[in-house]
Design a protein around this motif. Structure first.
Motif, PDB file in Angstrom:
ATOM      1  N   PHE A  34      -0.859  -6.475   7.262  1.00 16.04           N
ATOM      2  CA  PHE A  34       0.187  -5.900   8.112  1.00 16.04           C
ATOM      3  C   PHE A  34       0.083  -4.379   8.127  1.00 16.04           C
ATOM      4  CE2 PHE A  34       4.288  -4.333   9.293  1.00 16.04           C
ATOM      5  CZ  PHE A  34       4.938  -5.319  10.018  1.00 16.04           C
ATOM      6  N   GLY A  35      -0.089  -3.816   9.335  1.00 13.17           N
ATOM      7  CA  GLY A  35       0.179  -2.406   9.549  1.00 13.17           C
ATOM      8  C   GLY A  35      -0.843  -1.425   9.031  1.00 13.17           C
ATOM      9  N   PHE A  36      -2.149  -1.713   9.187  1.00 11.75           N
ATOM     10  CA  PHE A  36      -3.150  -0.747   8.759  1.00 11.75           C
ATOM     11  C   PHE A  36      -3.640   0.060   9.957  1.00 11.75           C
ATOM     12  CE2 PHE A  36      -2.845  -3.581   5.250  1.00 11.75           C
ATOM     13  CZ  PHE A  36      -3.014  -2.758   4.144  1.00 11.75           C
ATOM     14  N   ALA A  77       0.845  -1.192   0.000  1.00 11.61           N
ATOM     15  CA  ALA A  77       0.000   0.000   0.000  1.00 11.61           C
ATOM     16  C   ALA A  77       0.881   1.242   0.000  1.00 11.61           C
ATOM     17  CB  ALA A  77      -0.912  -0.007   1.223  1.00 11.61           C
ATOM     18  N   LYS A  78       0.698   2.075  -0.993  1.00 10.79           N
ATOM     19  CA  LYS A  78       1.465   3.310  -1.121  1.00 10.79           C
ATOM     20  C   LYS A  78       0.528   4.514  -1.016  1.00 10.79           C
ATOM     21  CE  LYS A  78       5.264   1.015  -1.866  1.00 10.79           C
ATOM     22  NZ  LYS A  78       6.354   0.991  -0.866  1.00 10.79           N
ATOM     23  N   GLY A  79       1.096   5.645  -0.616  1.00 13.08           N
ATOM     24  CA  GLY A  79       0.273   6.832  -0.468  1.00 13.08           C
ATOM     25  C   GLY A  79      -0.662   6.686   0.718  1.00 13.08           C
ATOM     26  N   SER A  80      -1.911   7.089   0.559  1.00  9.78           N
ATOM     27  CA  SER A  80      -2.877   7.011   1.648  1.00  9.78           C
ATOM     28  C   SER A  80      -4.245   6.747   1.074  1.00  9.78           C
ATOM     29  CB  SER A  80      -2.883   8.306   2.464  1.00  9.78           C
ATOM     30  OG  SER A  80      -3.259   9.408   1.644  1.00  9.78           O
ATOM     31  N   GLY A  81      -5.135   6.249   1.923  1.00  8.66           N
ATOM     32  CA  GLY A  81      -6.484   5.980   1.452  1.00  8.66           C
ATOM     33  C   GLY A  81      -7.335   5.347   2.531  1.00  8.66           C
ATOM     34  N   GLY A  82      -8.527   4.935   2.142  1.00  6.48           N
ATOM     35  CA  GLY A  82      -9.458   4.298   3.066  1.00  6.48           C
ATOM     36  C   GLY A  82      -9.208   2.810   3.172  1.00  6.48           C
ATOM     37  N   ASP A  83      -9.907   2.018   2.360  1.00  4.89           N
ATOM     38  CA  ASP A  83      -9.766   0.571   2.360  1.00  4.89           C
ATOM     39  C   ASP A  83      -8.989   0.149   1.123  1.00  4.89           C
ATOM     40  OD1 ASP A  83     -11.362   0.679   4.598  1.00  4.89           O
ATOM     41  OD2 ASP A  83     -13.208   0.284   3.474  1.00  4.89           O
ATOM     42  N   GLU A 121       3.776  -1.983   5.554  1.00  7.44           N
ATOM     43  CA  GLU A 121       5.128  -2.110   6.115  1.00  7.44           C
ATOM     44  C   GLU A 121       5.336  -1.214   7.335  1.00  7.44           C
ATOM     45  OE1 GLU A 121       8.244  -3.155   2.822  1.00  7.44           O
ATOM     46  OE2 GLU A 121       7.097  -1.415   2.109  1.00  7.44           O
ATOM     47  N   ALA A 122       4.251  -0.715   7.928  1.00 10.37           N
ATOM     48  CA  ALA A 122       4.353   0.226   9.048  1.00 10.37           C
ATOM     49  C   ALA A 122       4.098  -0.489  10.365  1.00 10.37           C
ATOM     50  CB  ALA A 122       3.365   1.369   8.874  1.00 10.37           C
ATOM     51  N   THR A 123       5.002  -0.315  11.318  1.00  7.32           N
ATOM     52  CA  THR A 123       4.774  -0.799  12.677  1.00  7.32           C
ATOM     53  C   THR A 123       4.447   0.347  13.626  1.00  7.32           C
ATOM     54  OG1 THR A 123       7.152  -0.698  13.143  1.00  7.32           O
ATOM     55  CG2 THR A 123       6.258  -2.810  12.366  1.00  7.32           C
ATOM     56  N   LEU A 124       4.820   1.568  13.263  1.00  9.81           N
ATOM     57  CA  LEU A 124       4.482   2.744  14.057  1.00  9.81           C
ATOM     58  C   LEU A 124       3.147   3.303  13.591  1.00  9.81           C
ATOM     59  CD1 LEU A 124       7.910   4.607  14.211  1.00  9.81           C
ATOM     60  CD2 LEU A 124       6.893   3.125  15.944  1.00  9.81           C
ATOM     61  N   TYR A 125       2.307   3.681  14.546  1.00 11.02           N
ATOM     62  CA  TYR A 125       0.983   4.172  14.190  1.00 11.02           C
ATOM     63  C   TYR A 125       1.055   5.421  13.316  1.00 11.02           C
ATOM     64  CZ  TYR A 125      -3.751   5.952  14.560  1.00 11.02           C
ATOM     65  OH  TYR A 125      -4.997   6.429  14.255  1.00 11.02           O
ATOM     66  N   SER A 126       1.984   6.303  13.578  1.00 10.68           N
ATOM     67  CA  SER A 126       2.079   7.554  12.817  1.00 10.68           C
ATOM     68  C   SER A 126       2.410   7.318  11.352  1.00 10.68           C
ATOM     69  CB  SER A 126       3.129   8.471  13.443  1.00 10.68           C
ATOM     70  OG  SER A 126       4.412   7.868  13.376  1.00 10.68           O
ATOM     71  N   MET A 127       2.942   6.157  11.009  1.00  9.14           N
ATOM     72  CA  MET A 127       3.315   5.851   9.634  1.00  9.14           C
ATOM     73  C   MET A 127       2.183   5.155   8.875  1.00  9.14           C
ATOM     74  SD  MET A 127       6.287   7.124   9.583  1.00  9.14           S
ATOM     75  CE  MET A 127       6.883   6.536   7.999  1.00  9.14           C
ATOM     76  N   SER A 180      -5.984 -19.786   6.232  1.00  5.59           N
ATOM     77  CA  SER A 180      -5.028 -19.434   7.274  1.00  5.59           C
ATOM     78  C   SER A 180      -4.785 -17.931   7.208  1.00  5.59           C
ATOM     79  CB  SER A 180      -3.719 -20.192   7.079  1.00  5.59           C
ATOM     80  OG  SER A 180      -2.773 -19.840   8.062  1.00  5.59           O
ATOM     81  N   VAL A 181      -4.956 -17.251   8.349  1.00  4.42           N
ATOM     82  CA  VAL A 181      -4.877 -15.789   8.377  1.00  4.42           C
ATOM     83  C   VAL A 181      -3.828 -15.359   9.394  1.00  4.42           C
ATOM     84  CG1 VAL A 181      -6.131 -13.652   8.846  1.00  4.42           C
ATOM     85  CG2 VAL A 181      -7.298 -15.560   7.716  1.00  4.42           C
ATOM     86  N   ARG A 182      -2.981 -14.437   8.996  1.00  4.84           N
ATOM     87  CA  ARG A 182      -2.005 -13.832   9.893  1.00  4.84           C
ATOM     88  C   ARG A 182      -2.166 -12.321   9.832  1.00  4.84           C
ATOM     89  NH1 ARG A 182       4.645 -14.557   9.804  1.00  4.84           N
ATOM     90  NH2 ARG A 182       5.010 -13.735  11.908  1.00  4.84           N
ATOM     91  N   SER A 183      -2.423 -11.720  10.988  1.00  2.00           N
ATOM     92  CA  SER A 183      -2.677 -10.279  11.034  1.00  2.00           C
ATOM     93  C   SER A 183      -1.762  -9.646  12.069  1.00  2.00           C
ATOM     94  CB  SER A 183      -4.150 -10.016  11.374  1.00  2.00           C
ATOM     95  OG  SER A 183      -4.472  -8.667  11.203  1.00  2.00           O
ATOM     96  N   GLN A 184      -0.987  -8.635  11.651  1.00  2.00           N
ATOM     97  CA  GLN A 184       0.051  -8.066  12.499  1.00  2.00           C
ATOM     98  C   GLN A 184      -0.019  -6.530  12.521  1.00  2.00           C
ATOM     99  OE1 GLN A 184       3.025 -10.356  10.067  1.00  2.00           O
ATOM    100  NE2 GLN A 184       3.976 -10.665  12.086  1.00  2.00           N
ATOM    101  N   TYR A 185       0.214  -5.979  13.698  1.00  2.00           N
ATOM    102  CA  TYR A 185       0.426  -4.548  13.902  1.00  2.00           C
ATOM    103  C   TYR A 185      -0.707  -3.697  13.330  1.00  2.00           C
ATOM    104  CZ  TYR A 185       4.983  -6.289  15.185  1.00  2.00           C
ATOM    105  OH  TYR A 185       5.993  -6.994  15.785  1.00  2.00           O
ATOM    106  N   GLY A 186      -1.928  -4.135  13.568  1.00  2.00           N
ATOM    107  CA  GLY A 186      -3.087  -3.374  13.144  1.00  2.00           C
ATOM    108  C   GLY A 186      -3.595  -2.473  14.259  1.00  2.00           C
ATOM    109  N   GLY A 187      -4.166  -1.335  13.875  1.00  3.52           N
ATOM    110  CA  GLY A 187      -4.774  -0.441  14.848  1.00  3.52           C
ATOM    111  C   GLY A 187      -3.781   0.466  15.532  1.00  3.52           C
ATOM    112  N   SER A 188      -4.162   0.918  16.722  1.00  5.79           N
ATOM    113  CA  SER A 188      -3.370   1.935  17.415  1.00  5.79           C
ATOM    114  C   SER A 188      -2.048   1.406  17.950  1.00  5.79           C
ATOM    115  CB  SER A 188      -4.188   2.535  18.566  1.00  5.79           C
ATOM    116  OG  SER A 188      -4.689   1.531  19.424  1.00  5.79           O
ATOM    117  N   THR A 189      -1.895   0.107  18.068  1.00  5.86           N
ATOM    118  CA  THR A 189      -0.606  -0.546  18.285  1.00  5.86           C
ATOM    119  C   THR A 189       0.045  -0.212  19.630  1.00  5.86           C
ATOM    120  OG1 THR A 189      -0.310  -0.084  15.909  1.00  5.86           O
ATOM    121  CG2 THR A 189       1.406  -1.315  16.991  1.00  5.86           C
ATOM    122  N   LEU A 190       0.898  -1.130  20.062  1.00  2.00           N
ATOM    123  CA  LEU A 190       1.723  -0.927  21.244  1.00  2.00           C
ATOM    124  C   LEU A 190       3.075  -1.576  21.000  1.00  2.00           C
ATOM    125  CD1 LEU A 190       0.684  -3.414  24.085  1.00  2.00           C
ATOM    126  CD2 LEU A 190       0.130  -3.729  21.690  1.00  2.00           C
TER     127      LEU A 190
END
Length: 702
Positions: free
Chosen positions: A192-194, A135-141, A162-168, A214-224
């Motif tokens: 990953f990383g929405f 995903a490049k740039g910005s958008g909704g879904d 590819e974002a693990t930080l929420y601000s990215m 089989s589903v793998r979901s990582q670093y979604g949402g406001s994150t910690l």
């Protein structure tokens, strides 16, 4: 039948160019109207009868995404890290399979995507993926599959920012499956990383069924973030201060939520990143290393009111934030905040006033300001409105704000779950139109989550976690209204969760003694739980279940009656048993009235001959009351009468009295003279006066 290769111009002429581009991109590009077939073109047309210029009413083709690419794009999508933007090709590919029935459609390669894709009611029934979409740039879904009914997908698909930080994070959701039924997504899916939800299955209406692979979901949402930290500890009378040497003035650890030591989570009172000091409640000892948990989205609340202040499901705290926060759609049904060490469900937010409403009220009723950490969005959300059957074979959740959020009326059955290092591994509660039911998480593994579950479900819900591994009961949190003394009000404490651990099933007790519960409960043959009813319950109905009785051989019902004296009421002197099936009770047609229901009773009903309840009642005496009494000297043939308080005594109770000294021939009688008072009499039938020593006198009510 003729089987022939087609050029792009022939294909568009046969199918109609208007069908292409409905997804949102124009097909009027040089590559698509050139008239020359692309290298490696796989598009085929099957013509039944006629010649090469005749067209079937419903052309059937096979197609790949490369059919919509230039040679440069084809070469680029073979790279592990592609350089070009493949949005136009991907949009045209999905538009084509949306508007044309294909024998097969293949989306393979590594792609950059800067525009959202919506696949709406596709005519193609089967799609193969072997793709990574960046995903490049910005958008909704990024990718929406809408009304994908009776569709089958297979292969492997990864959607990533590819974002693990929420601000990215600049895209809201990765994959949204909307209003789809009888769909089989038999793929390995990784998201990953929405910013909000990596994956959401939503708007699932009545009688829909969706299966996932089989589903793998990582670093979604406001994150910690979590890490170990070398520290020096200094204790004061009420707090512990930890100093450290590294730089934590960053998004991951500036807003600390917890310090973890010895598997115990201690809330962070303050974190001074300039002076490198963390303050927590007092932690004994002198630690040299701790684990820290940082939240990427935190705010300070500067004011707080409670409404209502009484304990009820409508209880709320309204806190005013120091600055605004962006929340996902549907946050009031899904998302949480953490204050101190407790989770609260977000019930409302007004961005104009910065007022955030949470349930229940914040436990420390003296707290009017402090840190609030957000846990919104995350790995996957099931968000339907009625009977939806969703099956997932394997689900792996790592580093999300919320791992899985169940909002469906009938929702997910997941065969294997791994939840690691999420703020909240499993969240469950009331959905848009009903309660959350029939969620089954089997062979669930939990590690490093702040909370394993946060439950705000109605007690009529059913959420089953079977065979959990590394299960920690201290991380199971039930959101319950609070009383004035900061204690949970157990009236509302019944959960919708069922935990099956080591062969033992833990679930809510069916208990009419709940302050607002059943006045006339019905107890059915074959219930495994022991039922408790109130002593002031008017009636209890005994109900047969012929099917279960035939299969399992059930014949007995047990339930207990808790006397109402413990809560100060005086009603409920009798309890009436009824048979909903018209059976006799103790061989007599009609109801059985049990007196003395204010006491603790155990009731055993056995079904005899298939149509008669044989009822036995076992009554327990109420707790004894012991008084220290000095009886005066009683002359020969004399009488001494006095009254003492016995708080739960009621007129009609039987009273027995005993002394811990020799009565020397005195005769003692007692009765309840008025509510809360017992009158006792000692008669001396002897020829001499009797003066007893001071004694402990035991009064027993029956």
């Amino acid at each position: 039948m003729a089987n022939e290769s087609m050029s792009r111009r022939q294909l568009l002429a046969a199918l109609g160019a208007a069908g292409i581009g409905a997804v949102g991109a124009s097909v009027a590009t040089a590559g698509l109207v050139s008239g020359a077939p692309y290298p490696g073109n796989s598009v085929r047309r099957h013509v039944y009868g006629g010649n090469e210029n005749s067209v079937c009413d419903d052309p059937i083709v096979s197609v790949t995404v490369q059919d919509f690419m230039s040679e440069a794009e084809i070469d680029d999508c073979k790279l592990d890290t592609p350089l070009l933007d493949h949005s136009t090709a991907l949009i045209n590919f999905f538009s084509f399979i949306q508007n044309n029935k294909c024998v097969s459609a293949d989306c393979s390669g590594n792609f950059n995507l800067s525009q959202a894709i919506v696949l709406n009611a596709p005519k193609t029934d089967r799609i193969h993926f072997d793709a990574t979409i960046y995903a490049k740039g910005s958008g909704g879904d990024l990718l929406t599959l809408n009304q994908c009914n009776h569709i089958v997908t297979e292969g492997k698909l990864m959607l990533t920012t590819e974002a693990t930080l929420y601000s990215m994070k600049t895209w809201n959701r990765g994959l949204a499956i909307e209003s789809s039924s009888s769909a089989q997504f038999n793929w390995y899916l990784r998201a990953f990383g929405f910013k909000f939800w990596n994956i959401e299955i939503g708007n699932s209406g009545n009688n829909n069924s969706i299966s996932l692979g089989s589903v793998r979901s990582q670093y979604g949402g406001s994150t910690l973030s979590q890490r170990s930290l070398t520290v020096t500890q200094l204790n004061t009378a009420t707090t512990s201060e930890f100093t450290y040497s590294i730089d934590l003035n960053n998004e991951s650890y500036k807003n600390l939520g917890f310090v973890i030591t010895g598997a115990v989570y201690y809330p962070v009172i303050s974190h001074d990143v300039v002076n490198k000091k963390i303050v927590t409640p007092l932690i004994s000892g002198s630690k040299t290393s701790v684990q820290i948990v940082g939240f990427h989205v935190s705010r300070t609340f500067i004011a707080r009111t409670d409404n209502p202040t009484t304990a009820a499901p409508s209880q709320r705290s309204i806190i005013t934030l120091n600055e605004g926060v962006e929340l996902p759609a549907g946050f009031e049904r899904s998302d949480y905040v953490i204050v101190d060490s407790l989770a609260y469900r977000i019930m409302g937010y007004d961005n104009s006033t910065l007022q955030l409403t949470v349930y229940p009220r914040i436990k420390d009723y003296t707290k009017t300001a402090g840190l609030v950490h957000f846990a919104f969005g995350g790995g996957i959300r099931f968000n339907g409105s009625d009977s939806n059957l969703i099956l997932c074979k394997k689900l792996s959740l790592t580093g999300n704000a919320i791992g899985i959020r169940n909002n469906n009326f009938y929702s997910a059955s997941i065969d294997s779950v791994g939840a690691e290092f999420n703020a909240i591994a499993v969240g469950s509660g009331v959905s848009l139109t009903g309660v959350t039911k029939n969620n089954n998480l089997s062979n669930a593994y939990f590690e490093g989550n702040v909370f394993n579950t946060v439950d705000s479900s109605a007690d009529t819900g059913i959420n089953v976690i079977s065979n959990p591994i590394a299960w920690d009961w201290s991380k199971f949190k039930r959101l319950i209204p609070l009383g004035s003394t900061e204690n949970n009000v157990t009236t509302y404490s019944k959960t919708g969760f069922v935990i099956v651990e080591d062969g033992t099933t833990y679930k809510k007790q069916r208990n009419a003694y709940d302050g607002a519960g059943e006045s006339s409960p019905s107890i059915t043959l074959g219930q495994t739980e022991h039922v408790v009813v109130r002593g002031n319950t008017n009636t209890v109905s005994l109900k047969d279940d012929l099917t279960k009785r035939t299969i399992f051989g059930y014949v007995d019902i047990f339930f207990s009656v808790i006397g109402t004296r413990s809560n100060g009421t005086t009603d409920g002197a009798t309890l009436t048993l009824k048979s909903t099936d018209g059976y006799t009770i103790n061989g007599v047609v009609g109801d059985l009235v049990i007196s003395g229901a204010r006491n603790a009773l155990m009731v055993h009903a056995r079904l005899i001959s298939g149509n008669n309840w044989q009822v036995s009642v076992y009554k327990a005496s109420y707790q004894d009351v012991v008084k220290s009494i000095d009886i005066p000297s009683i002359p020969a043939n004399g009488v001494h009468t006095a009254t003492t308080t016995v708080g739960n005594a009621l007129l009609g109770d039987k009273v027995s009295v005993s002394f811990d000294v020799d009565l020397q021939g005195l005769i003692v009688t007692a009765c309840v003279s008025s509510a809360g008072n017992v009158r006792y009499t000692l008669y001396n039938p002897t020829a001499a006066a009797i003066d007893l020593a001071s004694a402990n006198v035991r009064f027993r009510l029956e």
